[in-house]
Design a protein around this motif. Sequence first.
Motif, mmCIF file in Angstrom:
data_model
loop_
_atom_site.group_PDB
_atom_site.id
_atom_site.type_symbol
_atom_site.label_atom_id
_atom_site.label_comp_id
_atom_site.label_asym_id
_atom_site.label_seq_id
_atom_site.Cartn_x
_atom_site.Cartn_y
_atom_site.Cartn_z
ATOM 1 N N ALA A 176 74.267 -44.551 -12.904
ATOM 2 C CA ALA A 176 73.164 -44.849 -13.683
ATOM 3 C C ALA A 176 72.799 -43.636 -14.450
ATOM 4 O O ALA A 176 73.026 -43.857 -16.151
ATOM 5 C CB ALA A 176 71.714 -44.743 -12.790
ATOM 6 N N ALA A 177 73.395 -42.285 -14.027
ATOM 7 C CA ALA A 177 72.900 -41.321 -14.986
ATOM 8 C C ALA A 177 74.630 -41.033 -16.093
ATOM 9 O O ALA A 177 74.001 -40.890 -17.016
ATOM 10 C CB ALA A 177 73.388 -39.954 -13.940
ATOM 11 N N HIS A 178 75.679 -41.431 -16.034
ATOM 12 C CA HIS A 178 76.983 -41.664 -16.844
ATOM 13 C C HIS A 178 75.919 -42.584 -17.411
ATOM 14 O O HIS A 178 76.652 -42.222 -19.150
ATOM 15 C CB HIS A 178 77.788 -42.427 -16.103
ATOM 16 N N ARG A 179 75.733 -43.844 -17.109
ATOM 17 C CA ARG A 179 75.708 -45.125 -17.926
ATOM 18 C C ARG A 179 74.312 -44.806 -19.300
ATOM 19 O O ARG A 179 74.668 -44.561 -20.015
ATOM 20 C CB ARG A 179 75.041 -46.497 -17.103
ATOM 21 N N GLY A 180 73.819 -44.104 -18.765
ATOM 22 C CA GLY A 180 72.358 -43.871 -19.289
ATOM 23 C C GLY A 180 73.069 -41.924 -20.516
ATOM 24 O O GLY A 180 72.592 -42.552 -21.743
ATOM 25 N N ALA A 181 73.716 -41.806 -20.117
ATOM 26 C CA ALA A 181 74.467 -40.573 -21.190
ATOM 27 C C ALA A 181 75.617 -41.427 -22.331
ATOM 28 O O ALA A 181 75.253 -41.116 -23.602
ATOM 29 C CB ALA A 181 75.511 -39.294 -20.209
ATOM 30 N N LEU A 182 76.192 -42.515 -21.277
ATOM 31 C CA LEU A 182 76.939 -42.984 -22.300
ATOM 32 C C LEU A 182 76.637 -43.984 -23.404
ATOM 33 O O LEU A 182 76.232 -44.144 -24.558
ATOM 34 C CB LEU A 182 77.948 -44.087 -21.889
ATOM 35 N N ASN A 183 75.055 -44.561 -22.967
ATOM 36 C CA ASN A 183 74.302 -45.724 -24.158
ATOM 37 C C ASN A 183 73.834 -44.530 -25.410
ATOM 38 O O ASN A 183 73.802 -44.764 -26.321
ATOM 39 C CB ASN A 183 73.381 -46.218 -23.174
ATOM 40 N N SER A 184 73.812 -43.523 -25.122
ATOM 41 C CA SER A 184 72.926 -42.644 -25.710
ATOM 42 C C SER A 184 74.049 -41.701 -27.222
ATOM 43 O O SER A 184 73.748 -40.706 -27.906
ATOM 44 C CB SER A 184 71.778 -41.236 -25.112
ATOM 45 N N GLY A 185 75.493 -42.251 -26.844
ATOM 46 C CA GLY A 185 76.711 -41.952 -27.666
ATOM 47 C C GLY A 185 76.315 -40.157 -27.251
ATOM 48 O O GLY A 185 77.367 -39.505 -28.166
ATOM 49 N N GLY A 186 76.150 -39.555 -25.854
ATOM 50 C CA GLY A 186 76.508 -37.967 -25.425
ATOM 51 C C GLY A 186 77.464 -37.885 -24.468
ATOM 52 O O GLY A 186 77.940 -38.540 -24.571
ATOM 53 N N LEU A 187 77.335 -36.865 -24.043
ATOM 54 C CA LEU A 187 78.547 -36.550 -23.349
ATOM 55 C C LEU A 187 78.540 -36.618 -22.062
ATOM 56 O O LEU A 187 77.085 -36.138 -21.411
ATOM 57 C CB LEU A 187 79.024 -34.805 -24.213
ATOM 58 N N THR A 188 79.411 -36.807 -21.108
ATOM 59 C CA THR A 188 78.974 -37.424 -19.573
ATOM 60 C C THR A 188 80.147 -36.649 -18.613
ATOM 61 O O THR A 188 81.486 -37.047 -19.604
ATOM 62 C CB THR A 188 78.840 -38.091 -19.347
ATOM 63 N N VAL A 189 80.268 -35.948 -17.777
ATOM 64 C CA VAL A 189 81.426 -35.753 -16.510
ATOM 65 C C VAL A 189 81.601 -36.282 -15.616
ATOM 66 O O VAL A 189 80.336 -35.950 -15.172
ATOM 67 C CB VAL A 189 81.558 -34.137 -16.966
ATOM 68 N N ALA A 190 82.560 -37.208 -14.822
ATOM 69 C CA ALA A 190 82.936 -36.994 -14.079
ATOM 70 C C ALA A 190 83.377 -36.484 -13.298
ATOM 71 O O ALA A 190 84.501 -36.566 -13.701
ATOM 72 C CB ALA A 190 82.966 -38.612 -13.852
ATOM 73 N N VAL A 191 83.348 -35.655 -11.893
ATOM 74 C CA VAL A 191 83.616 -34.759 -11.300
ATOM 75 C C VAL A 191 84.297 -36.023 -9.767
ATOM 76 O O VAL A 191 83.224 -35.683 -8.879
ATOM 77 C CB VAL A 191 82.661 -33.783 -10.803
#
Lengths: 406, 406
Positions: A176-191
């Motif tokens: 959910a955190a990644h999806r929120g970041a992706l939806n804003s067009g921002g940067l997200t990192v999955a470790v």
Amino acid sequence: MSADEENRLARVALTWLAEPGTRAVHRLVERLGPVATLDLLLDGGSPDGWLHTTVAARSTAGDARAVAAEALERADRLGARLVTPDDEEWPARVAGLSTLHLPDVTRRVDGETAPPLCFWVRGSWPLGEALERSVAVVGARAATGYGQHVATELGYGLAERDWTVVSGGAFGIDAAAHRGALNSGGLTVAVLACGLDRPYPMGNAGLFDRIADTGLLVSEWPPGAEPLRPRFLIRNRVIAGGTLGTVVVEASARSGATQTARRAIYANRVAMVVPGPVTSAMSVGTHEFLREFPKARLVTGVAHVLEEVGRIGTDLAPLARGPQRPADTLDDDARSLLEALPRRGAMGVDRLAARAGVDVRTALRKLSLLEELTLVVRRDDGYALAPPAKSKRGKPATAAETSASA
Amino acid sequence: MSADEENRLARVALTWLAEPGTRAVHRLVERLGPVATLDLLLDGGSPDGWLHTTVAARSTAGDARAVAAEALERADRLGARLVTPDDEEWPARVAGLSTLHLPDVTRRVDGETAPPLCFWVRGSWPLGEALERSVAVVGARAATGYGQHVATELGYGLAERDWTVVSGGAFGIDAAAHRGALNSGGLTVAVLACGLDRPYPMGNAGLFDRIADTGLLVSEWPPGAEPLRPRFLIRNRVIAGGTLGTVVVEASARSGATQTARRAIYANRVAMVVPGPVTSAMSVGTHEFLREFPKARLVTGVAHVLEEVGRIGTDLAPLARGPQRPADTLDDDARSLLEALPRRGAMGVDRLAARAGVDVRTALRKLSLLEELTLVVRRDDGYALAPPAKSKRGKPATAAETSASA
């Protein structure tokens, strides 16, 4: 092979021989460099009994350098790259893990919290730059709708304000955190806690591809590595230590998410916790964490998170307050008079002054003021509360209503 | 009239001339006694300018001693009694209010936090005994279903364990806490901000009668007194100071409930807060309170409350933990082996030992242990994870499941 290439190969080989985070290996690398450390361990010269056994056991399955070379080739085909402390994009902040010591360690994995030897990375952003202004958002896999909503909002709000969102790859809060970041067009990192070619869980494979397109997929383990259980705990130290702070959104009583926050606390990062209904099993772990760690901060949204991790003086959260009412600006005498007025009908100034405990002259002065503020009306039979009017906030605010609000 | 009766009458008269909690009056009573204080004030000899004006203004509405005598008669007809510090049932703990000083006082009412001069009481329990082991449960009037559920559970659980529940008389959280206590057959005390003959709000009149039947209705104001707005704040200091601790269940951003908790903090009582969904307006005030006051304790239920107010060593809350699993008791080597086993199919001991990073002899020993614990089965082609069995807790707990839980 260049010296640089030998160093890189040695780091990969060392990560295969002993799990990332192993303190004895990290100490040797600090002292001797990766190549000499690898030679020493392969020659059976480990100063640590357990490490000696582990290296010997692992070596029966293959030649460490050959395995490493194959991993590098496999990464190439994947479009992934190896990042080591020799690279410009190395994230400096993970060095702080060298001082991370969890108390009361009973499992070996809780003691092996040394900085990473290398990262495998998929995505075009330089890793260090991506983590520079980053916040981790982690939590339960079996998240509730509430938790997923909050995590999505946090991911969106942080990324929208140019903060990088960092999380694991699990279902629930992480996703959910990644999806929120992706939806804003921002940067997200999955470790991840496994090779970048082994999306785990499989159900998030599509999400990982989207993350790699615009953000980063990161792992300490080479392609092909499996998501074995202790690896999640080993990985958690990177999420905690690679960011400025960790927010836990939901966690059951026995949760890996609070393990990440615990590592954040002991790595001197900000540990933040979103509370939830006390009737929800998915908030038991978050509430226990807040009770156990006075240093942990309760946060209810992006503004609070930014207040904790933002630079001093900027990104400050406003204190939550109800709307200002005209009556808020009154002094004690005016307030007493207003409150002494009957709910219905009017009252003469003498009686009113006695009820309010103010002298008649003051009463007359204050009642004029209240009239000006349209809180009171003067009538033939005395003073009365102004009739309730729809206020600008769409809610009538009468003295009768406010008189019971304290 | 006996000296005792004169003292009692004077206390009532003083409470009518100046609102309860007025510090200047309390100081005079401490020094001169109630009768001499009343004489001084009625003679215009108040050392405090504001008090002088207030007494003069109030006196225009009637003779203080006559008003007090009438209030006592009215109480008699109501079946209510006056309780003063001269009575055995006086609650000693309220004396602590003499050291309650709120910071940043801008409204007079926040500064006037002296101990009460007297209480009006309806109900058969001795007041002091009822408050001896007491906890306040307060919160929003516009409570949600969640808040009412939690308040009812707290009221029930506290009263069931022989703790007195104390609250105001408002709709929402106050009423829910009282109902919970009544339903458990326990003791509950409603502290009102008006005369005991003026149930406010009217909708709770039936509840107040039930409370008076088995518990206590209490007020500092004489029969006939109206529920003017500042009286709720004045009353709140008694709820905070008369109990061992105050629990806030729900509170909006601008709420009287957190004012009670604030008074608890500064009166050196335990201030406790029940968190809620961050998406709920009714939990905004509770979360802000936890953020603002590090001394405030987050509590999720009766066990936590008892841990805070209970005597040391008793009433301790157990730390929330998930169920113990057999794998929890394993050492690092056994755990590594268990986690190195493939999800499906078997694996030979040599490969398994290499994967787990343990030597073959240790692997064989630990695998026997795992077999005994029925976590692993030995087959012709090697070792495999035991098939998932319904555990005693009604939930299958396999290694495959636990491998992703961290």
